[in-house]
Design a protein around this motif. Structure first.
Motif, PDB file in Angstrom:
ATOM      1  N   PHE A 179       0.988  -1.030   0.064  1.00  0.00           N
ATOM      2  CA  PHE A 179       0.007  -0.097  -0.004  1.00  0.00           C
ATOM      3  C   PHE A 179       0.939   1.230   0.061  1.00  0.00           C
ATOM      4  CE2 PHE A 179      -3.918  -2.211   0.544  1.00  0.00           C
ATOM      5  CZ  PHE A 179      -3.617  -3.180   1.139  1.00  0.00           C
ATOM      6  N   GLY A 214       0.724   5.005   5.048  1.00  0.00           N
ATOM      7  CA  GLY A 214      -0.420   4.419   5.667  1.00  0.00           C
ATOM      8  C   GLY A 214       0.256   3.351   6.781  1.00  0.00           C
ATOM      9  N   THR A 240       0.091  -0.030   6.924  1.00  0.00           N
ATOM     10  CA  THR A 240       0.979  -1.014   6.743  1.00  0.00           C
ATOM     11  C   THR A 240       2.672  -0.681   6.423  1.00  0.00           C
ATOM     12  OG1 THR A 240      -0.827  -1.964   5.632  1.00  0.00           O
ATOM     13  CG2 THR A 240       1.386  -3.056   5.154  1.00  0.00           C
ATOM     14  N   ASP A 241       2.589   0.756   6.122  1.00  0.00           N
ATOM     15  CA  ASP A 241       3.945   1.134   5.768  1.00  0.00           C
ATOM     16  C   ASP A 241       4.585   1.591   7.045  1.00  0.00           C
ATOM     17  OD1 ASP A 241       5.237   4.325   4.787  1.00  0.00           O
ATOM     18  OD2 ASP A 241       5.936   2.446   3.657  1.00  0.00           O
ATOM     19  N   ASN A 288       7.252   0.566  -1.517  1.00  0.00           N
ATOM     20  CA  ASN A 288       5.701   0.802  -1.629  1.00  0.00           C
ATOM     21  C   ASN A 288       5.432   0.262  -3.112  1.00  0.00           C
ATOM     22  OD1 ASN A 288       6.629   3.238   0.509  1.00  0.00           O
ATOM     23  ND2 ASN A 288       4.846   2.290   1.166  1.00  0.00           N
ATOM     24  N   ALA A 304       1.714  -0.138  -4.448  1.00  0.00           N
ATOM     25  CA  ALA A 304       0.251  -0.148  -4.306  1.00  0.00           C
ATOM     26  C   ALA A 304      -0.289  -0.798  -5.551  1.00  0.00           C
ATOM     27  CB  ALA A 304      -0.060   1.346  -3.937  1.00  0.00           C
ATOM     28  N   GLY A 312      -3.618  -4.701  -2.876  1.00  0.00           N
ATOM     29  CA  GLY A 312      -2.253  -5.448  -2.203  1.00  0.00           C
ATOM     30  C   GLY A 312      -2.044  -6.550  -3.081  1.00  0.00           C
ATOM     31  N   ALA A 330      -8.919   1.113   0.615  1.00  0.00           N
ATOM     32  CA  ALA A 330      -7.726   0.954  -0.153  1.00  0.00           C
ATOM     33  C   ALA A 330      -7.860   0.025  -1.230  1.00  0.00           C
ATOM     34  CB  ALA A 330      -6.489   0.883   0.861  1.00  0.00           C
ATOM     35  N   ALA A 337      -8.446  -4.767   0.749  1.00  0.00           N
ATOM     36  CA  ALA A 337      -7.669  -4.086   1.802  1.00  0.00           C
ATOM     37  C   ALA A 337      -8.411  -4.392   3.343  1.00  0.00           C
ATOM     38  CB  ALA A 337      -7.720  -2.719   1.376  1.00  0.00           C
ATOM     39  N   GLN A 379      -5.087   4.357  -3.253  1.00  0.00           N
ATOM     40  CA  GLN A 379      -3.788   3.477  -3.130  1.00  0.00           C
ATOM     41  C   GLN A 379      -3.328   2.969  -1.754  1.00  0.00           C
ATOM     42  OE1 GLN A 379      -2.131   2.544  -6.450  1.00  0.00           O
ATOM     43  NE2 GLN A 379      -4.029   2.834  -6.624  1.00  0.00           N
ATOM     44  N   GLY A 380      -3.853   3.645  -0.733  1.00  0.00           N
ATOM     45  CA  GLY A 380      -3.670   3.266   0.430  1.00  0.00           C
ATOM     46  C   GLY A 380      -4.479   4.069   1.533  1.00  0.00           C
ATOM     47  N   THR A 381      -4.643   3.661   2.854  1.00  0.00           N
ATOM     48  CA  THR A 381      -5.525   4.753   3.712  1.00  0.00           C
ATOM     49  C   THR A 381      -4.601   5.747   4.026  1.00  0.00           C
ATOM     50  OG1 THR A 381      -4.987   3.058   5.588  1.00  0.00           O
ATOM     51  CG2 THR A 381      -7.231   2.850   4.485  1.00  0.00           C
TER      52      THR A 381
END
Ligand code: MLT
Length: 322
Positions: free
Chosen positions: A35, A39, A41-42, A64, A66, A70, A155, A159, A182-184
């Motif tokens: 992602f 966010g 996960t990052d 990353n 994204a 995922g 996401a 996700a 692409q991610g939260t």
């Protein structure tokens, strides 16, 4: 036979004989995050990367990748060289994708070697600060009364934010317009800017905004309230006791990665999970490292299969896997 083929054959032979595995790692290790940067996960990945790097004695590069909830990143790592230099951080999405994607380009249990579980992160239902509902009950009533005008951020399919939204909408019997990101991390930016109405996201991405009063927070998806957010009711208190979800995270290597390499990575992960900064920062963000006996390849593999079985049934009953 072209060199590339012989090169790959040589590498496979060296790996198989363990010749490379004994010296592993002799260079940087890449952890792919499925992602966008910034966010949850990052955040989890970058927190464990530093102590893992120290334990391995090599640099860790966080990359990353994204897209597609995922599954793009998971496909990339499934097809990477099984040499331990490209691994994947992924979460509950590894167990929901089989029920959500007909054309998945990998098999979660066959395409990877599990390295170990990392953490299980609670989720919070939040909204832009000026969204009308003030309580979870009011949110349910408002969303139910205005299904065509409210917008929900996630996401992408697969996700955690997608799964949480699925559970919420199935629980209240309403479908609302979903805006995929692409991610939260980027979704939070739009929520703070008022471009999207509400979202269910992990405390590793929402705790700061909730404490700062920058978003409205309605409930947390855990059985008990969190020490980090003591004023936030649980979904059970808010009338939806079955609406609970914890976003579990694990590390994966491509299938065929030598056992000694996986063991070296799992040992470095366990060292990271005992790191004081990781423990402190995880607690500040509403989560905690898993017990070390869960950060083993074997425990992770068992948990992954259990979760695939569990979410496959839940998604089928919610009618979302069709
Ligand atoms: C992220 O890191 O952006 C989130 O984990 C996305 C999600 O799963 O909702």
């Amino acid at each position: 036979m072209p060199f590339r083929k012989t090169g790959a054959t040589l590498l496979a032979t060296l790996l198989a004989t363990g010749a490379l595995a004994q010296d592993y790692p002799t260079g940087p290790v890449t952890i792919v995050v499925p992602f966008a940067a910034g966010g949850p996960t990052d955040t989890v990945t970058r927190l464990i990367a530093e102590p893992m790097s120290a334990a391995l004695g090599q640099q860790i590069v966080v990359q990353n990748v994204a897209g597609a909830g995922g599954t793009l990143a998971a496909t990339q790592v499934a097809n990477a060289q099984p040499d331990g230099y490209t691994i994947l951080m992924h979460h509950i999405g590894m167990s929901t994708a089989p029920a959500l994607y007909d054309d998945l380009a990998y098999d979660p249990t066959e395409s990877f070697e599990t390295i170990g579980l990392v953490t299980i992160v609670p989720m919070t239902m939040i909204a832009r600060r000026d969204f009308e509902p003030d309580t979870f009950e009011e949110l349910v009533d408002y969303v139910t009364a205005n299904p065509d005008s409210v917008t929900y951020a996630n996401a992408g399919i697969g996700a955690a934010s997608h799964l949480c939204g699925l559970l919420f909408m199935d629980a209240i019997g309403v479908d609302v317009l979903t805006v995929p990101y692409q991610g939260t991390g980027p979704a939070m930016t739009d929520l703070l800017g008022g471009q999207v109405d509400f979202m269910c996201d992990q405390t590793t991405n929402t705790t700061g905004q909730i404490k700062g009063g920058e978003v409205k927070a309605y409930a947390v998806t855990t059985p008990e309230r969190l020490e980090s957010l003591p004023d936030l009711p649980t979904t059970a208190e808010a009338g939806l006791p079955d609406f609970q979800v914890g976003v579990w995270h694990g590390l994966y290597a491509p299938a065929g990665t030598p056992e000694e390499v996986v063991a070296t990575l799992s040992a470095a992960l366990q060292t990271a999970l005992e790191d004081e900064n990781v423990v402190t920062r995880f607690a500040e963000l509403g989560t905690a490292p898993v017990p070390l006996d869960q950060a083993t390849p074997e425990a992770h593999a068992r948990y992954l299969q259990e979760q695939i079985d569990l979410w496959g049934e839940v998604i089928a009953s919610a009618g979302a896997g069709d």
